[in-house]
Design an enzyme around this catalytic site. Structure first.
Site, short mmCIF file in Angstrom:
data_model
loop_
_atom_site.label_atom_id
_atom_site.label_comp_id
_atom_site.label_asym_id
_atom_site.label_seq_id
_atom_site.Cartn_x
_atom_site.Cartn_y
_atom_site.Cartn_z
N HIS A 108 0.84 -1.21 0.00
CA HIS A 108 0.00 0.00 0.00
C HIS A 108 0.87 1.25 0.00
CE1 HIS A 108 -3.32 -2.70 0.52
NE2 HIS A 108 -2.82 -3.15 1.65
N ASN A 134 14.39 9.35 13.45
CA ASN A 134 15.16 9.68 14.64
C ASN A 134 14.26 10.29 15.72
OD1 ASN A 134 14.68 12.26 13.64
ND2 ASN A 134 16.74 12.52 12.84
N ALA A 174 1.46 -4.68 13.82
CA ALA A 174 0.76 -3.45 13.44
C ALA A 174 0.50 -2.58 14.65
CB ALA A 174 -0.55 -3.80 12.75
#
Length: 204
Positions: A108, A134, A174
Site C-alpha cells: 500500500h 530519529n 501493526a
C-alpha cells in the site's frame, strides 16, 4: 571536458551512446546499461503481488538512488521526478539517498515516512502509515535513525524511532511503537513494543 561512465574499457565493451551534458561527457556502454537496469528493477520480483503504485515508487526510487555520486547536473531530473511522484502525488516519503538493500517490498505505502539516515536490509517489507526515523533529545539534538536488518516485516501504523537495531527476521506488529532494540527473529507488538514470541517459539 569531464568524463563519466567509461569505467571499463575492455575489448568486449560495446559503446551504445555518447552524450555531452553541461560539459560532462557521458559514455553509455552495454555493460553499464545492463547493470543500471538490474539496479532499477531489483525490487520488482518481491512486488509482483503488490500494487502498480508500489512498483512505480520502487522503480523511481532505485532510478533516483542510482545517481548517487554522479555530477549534480545528471541528478536533478530523476530526483525531482521521484520526489514529486512518490512524495507529493503518491504520499510516500522514502528519500532517494536512504540505504536500502535489494528486494524491498511496499504494501500500500500511503503515509509511509522514512528518515534518510535509516538503513534497511534486504528483503524487508514496509506497510502504510509507518514512520521510521530519529528522535529529538531534550537539548534539541537528534539521535541516529534505526538500522533494520534483513527479512524484517513491519506492520502498518508502526513507529520505529531512535538509534536502535531491528534484528534479522524480526516482525513488528501493526500499531507498534518501537524505541528499543529488537532481537533477531523475534515478534514484537504494543506501545511500547514488547517481545511476544521468541524465534525458538515460532514453530510451536
Amino acid at each position: 571536458m569531464r568524463w563519466y561512465g567509461l569505467r571499463c574499457a575492455e575489448e568486449d565493451t560495446t559503446v551504445l551512446n555518447t552524450e555531452s551534458i553541461a560539459g560532462v561527457k557521458i559514455v553509455l556502454t552495454e555493460r553499464e546499461t545492463i547493470k543500471m537496469l538490474k539496479h532499477v528493477t531489483q525490487d520488482l520480483f518481491r512486488n509482483k503481488t503488490t500494487s502498480l503504485k508500489s512498483r512505480l515508487i520502487l522503480v523511481l526510487f532505485r532510478t533516483a538512488s542510482s545517481t548517487r555520486g554522479l555530477p549534480r547536473v545528471l541528478t536533478i531530473i530523476p530526483r525531482v521526478v521521484y520526489q514529486i511522484s512518490a512524495e507529493y502525488i503518491l504520499g510516500v516519503e522514502l528519500p532517494w539517498d536512504t540505504r536500502v538493500g535489494p528486494g524491498l517490498q511496499i504494501q500500500h505505502g500511503t503515509g509511509l515516512v522514512v528518515n534518510h539516515d535509516t538503513q534497511i536490509g534486504q528483503n524487508c517489507t514496509l506497510r502504510h502509515c509507518t514512520t521510521i526515523g530519529n528522535k529529538q533529545r531534550a537539548d534539541g539534538s537528534f539521535t541516529d535513525s534505526p538500522i533494520i536488518g534483513d527479512n524484517v516485516d513491519i506492520g502498518s501504523n508502526s513507529v520505529i524511532l531512535g538509534a536502535i537495531t531491528i534484528g534479522d527476521g524480526a516482525v513488528i506488529g501493526a500499531g507498534s511503537v518501537v524505541v528499543k532494540d529488537v532481537p533477531a527473529g523475534c515478534v514484537v507488538a504494543g506501545n511500547p513494543a514488547k517481545v511476544i514470541r521468541q524465534a525458538s517459539d515460532q514453530k510451536a
